[in-house]
Design a protein around this motif. Structure first.
Motif, PDB file in Angstrom:
ATOM      1  N   ILE A 118       0.838  -1.207   0.000  1.00 34.81           N
ATOM      2  CA  ILE A 118       0.000   0.000   0.000  1.00 34.81           C
ATOM      3  C   ILE A 118       0.868   1.251   0.000  1.00 34.81           C
ATOM      4  O   ILE A 118       0.601   2.213  -0.722  1.00 34.81           O
ATOM      5  N   MET A 119       1.930   1.238   0.788  1.00 32.25           N
ATOM      6  CA  MET A 119       2.813   2.407   0.838  1.00 32.25           C
ATOM      7  C   MET A 119       3.494   2.641  -0.508  1.00 32.25           C
ATOM      8  O   MET A 119       3.647   3.781  -0.938  1.00 32.25           O
ATOM      9  N   MET A 120       3.910   1.569  -1.184  1.00 34.28           N
ATOM     10  CA  MET A 120       4.555   1.718  -2.484  1.00 34.28           C
ATOM     11  C   MET A 120       3.564   2.238  -3.521  1.00 34.28           C
ATOM     12  O   MET A 120       3.897   3.066  -4.360  1.00 34.28           O
ATOM     13  N   TYR A 121       2.321   1.754  -3.442  1.00 34.49           N
ATOM     14  CA  TYR A 121       1.306   2.220  -4.383  1.00 34.49           C
ATOM     15  C   TYR A 121       0.996   3.702  -4.158  1.00 34.49           C
ATOM     16  O   TYR A 121       0.848   4.466  -5.102  1.00 34.49           O
TER      17      TYR A 121
ATOM     18  N   GLN B   9      11.079  10.962  -6.787  1.00 32.27           N
ATOM     19  CA  GLN B   9      11.149  11.976  -5.752  1.00 32.27           C
ATOM     20  C   GLN B   9      11.892  11.381  -4.570  1.00 32.27           C
ATOM     21  O   GLN B   9      12.035  10.164  -4.456  1.00 32.27           O
ATOM     22  N   ILE B  10      12.335  12.216  -3.673  1.00 30.08           N
ATOM     23  CA  ILE B  10      13.127  11.741  -2.542  1.00 30.08           C
ATOM     24  C   ILE B  10      12.315  10.788  -1.676  1.00 30.08           C
ATOM     25  O   ILE B  10      12.836   9.801  -1.157  1.00 30.08           O
ATOM     26  N   PHE B  11      11.018  11.062  -1.520  1.00 29.54           N
ATOM     27  CA  PHE B  11      10.175  10.200  -0.687  1.00 29.54           C
ATOM     28  C   PHE B  11      10.076   8.800  -1.271  1.00 29.54           C
ATOM     29  O   PHE B  11      10.278   7.807  -0.573  1.00 29.54           O
ATOM     30  N   SER B  12       9.775   8.700  -2.578  1.00 28.89           N
ATOM     31  CA  SER B  12       9.636   7.379  -3.179  1.00 28.89           C
ATOM     32  C   SER B  12      10.974   6.643  -3.250  1.00 28.89           C
ATOM     33  O   SER B  12      11.027   5.418  -3.086  1.00 28.89           O
ATOM     34  N   ILE B  13      12.056   7.380  -3.457  1.00 26.43           N
ATOM     35  CA  ILE B  13      13.374   6.737  -3.496  1.00 26.43           C
ATOM     36  C   ILE B  13      13.743   6.189  -2.125  1.00 26.43           C
ATOM     37  O   ILE B  13      14.260   5.077  -2.000  1.00 26.43           O
ATOM     38  N   MET B  14      13.472   6.950  -1.073  1.00 27.93           N
ATOM     39  CA  MET B  14      13.763   6.467   0.285  1.00 27.93           C
ATOM     40  C   MET B  14      12.890   5.271   0.644  1.00 27.93           C
ATOM     41  O   MET B  14      13.331   4.341   1.321  1.00 27.93           O
ATOM     42  N   MET B  15      11.643   5.275   0.213  1.00 30.30           N
ATOM     43  CA  MET B  15      10.753   4.143   0.470  1.00 30.30           C
ATOM     44  C   MET B  15      11.299   2.876  -0.190  1.00 30.30           C
ATOM     45  O   MET B  15      11.316   1.805   0.417  1.00 30.30           O
ATOM     46  N   VAL B  16      11.730   3.001  -1.429  1.00 28.05           N
ATOM     47  CA  VAL B  16      12.277   1.847  -2.141  1.00 28.05           C
ATOM     48  C   VAL B  16      13.574   1.383  -1.477  1.00 28.05           C
ATOM     49  O   VAL B  16      13.812   0.178  -1.328  1.00 28.05           O
ATOM     50  N   PHE B  17      14.403   2.319  -1.059  1.00 28.49           N
ATOM     51  CA  PHE B  17      15.652   1.957  -0.380  1.00 28.49           C
ATOM     52  C   PHE B  17      15.355   1.148   0.890  1.00 28.49           C
ATOM     53  O   PHE B  17      15.973   0.113   1.134  1.00 28.49           O
ATOM     54  N   MET B  18      14.401   1.619   1.678  1.00 27.08           N
ATOM     55  CA  MET B  18      14.056   0.898   2.910  1.00 27.08           C
ATOM     56  C   MET B  18      13.429  -0.450   2.608  1.00 27.08           C
ATOM     57  O   MET B  18      13.615  -1.414   3.353  1.00 27.08           O
ATOM     58  N   LEU B  19      12.685  -0.534   1.500  1.00 25.95           N
ATOM     59  CA  LEU B  19      12.068  -1.800   1.117  1.00 25.95           C
ATOM     60  C   LEU B  19      13.127  -2.828   0.734  1.00 25.95           C
ATOM     61  O   LEU B  19      12.953  -4.009   0.994  1.00 25.95           O
ATOM     62  N   PHE B  20      14.218  -2.387   0.139  1.00 31.43           N
ATOM     63  CA  PHE B  20      15.293  -3.315  -0.202  1.00 31.43           C
ATOM     64  C   PHE B  20      16.198  -3.615   0.988  1.00 31.43           C
ATOM     65  O   PHE B  20      16.703  -4.734   1.126  1.00 31.43           O
ATOM     66  N   LYS B  21      16.422  -2.641   1.833  1.00 30.45           N
ATOM     67  CA  LYS B  21      17.365  -2.795   2.949  1.00 30.45           C
ATOM     68  C   LYS B  21      16.918  -3.876   3.934  1.00 30.45           C
ATOM     69  O   LYS B  21      17.717  -4.722   4.346  1.00 30.45           O
TER      70      LYS B  21
END
Length: 185
Positions: free
Chosen positions: A85-88, A95-107
């Motif tokens: 839901i957060m990714m959607y 944007q910085i928000f979506s990039i940080m979300m993806v980074f945390m999702l991979f980390k």
């Protein structure tokens, strides 16, 4: 000369606040203990019973360890719907928000995959070693599911080279087999 009057006595609430609490009487000690609780008031026999630890059978301990291991293995799966839901909701723009979300999702899953043996080390005994392989496999599959969600998001953002136009720099020009020319009559 005027004589100084003594100060008035303090109010009763100040006196009770500053005085120590009275000790409980023996009537308070006559209340029986609740079920499962034993106080230190008992005799020598009761004190000896308190010192003896309750021994559990190794089979019971192993069953409890396996149950806890399964709880830990399935715990990351509870994050999948929330992360989806957060990714959607974060959108597909860079944007910085979506990039940080993806980074945390991979980390998180990568750290989980690296530390799989460390997570389950406290549950491993000679009796549970074989049964923990299935638990570890489920844990790894759940972490891979979280990674797949991250890959889906990166693809949705357009960062994965999945189309033919992403690889045009490495394609060579096609050489035609025949050429057609117009003829005027």
């Amino acid at each position: 000369m005027s004589s100084a009057l003594p100060p008035p006595p303090p109010p009763q609430w100040v006196v009770t606040l500053n005085s120590p609490m009275p000790r409980p009487t023996k009537a308070a000690n006559s209340i029986p203990d609740p079920p499962g609780f034993s106080s230190n008031r008992g005799g020598k026999q009761q004190k000896q019973q308190q010192k003896q630890p309750i021994e559990k059978k190794p089979e019971e301990t192993d069953a409890l360890k396996l149950k806890k291991a399964w709880e830990i293995a399935i715990a990351p799966s509870k994050q999948i719907p929330m992360n989806a839901i957060m990714m959607y909701m974060s959108g597909n723009s860079l944007q910085i928000f979506s990039i940080m979300m993806v980074f945390m999702l991979f980390k998180g899953p990568i750290q989980g995959l690296i530390g799989t043996n460390a997570v389950f080390a406290k549950f491993e005994t000679p009796a549970t070693r074989g049964r923990l392989l299935g638990v570890k496999a489920v844990y790894v599959l759940v972490q891979l599911g979280l990674l797949a969600l991250g890959i889906w998001k990166v693809n949705a953002m357009g960062l994965l080279p999945t189309t033919r136009s992403d690889w045009l720099a490495w394609e060579s020009e096609r050489q035609p087999l025949e050429r057609a020319h117009f003829a005027f009559r």
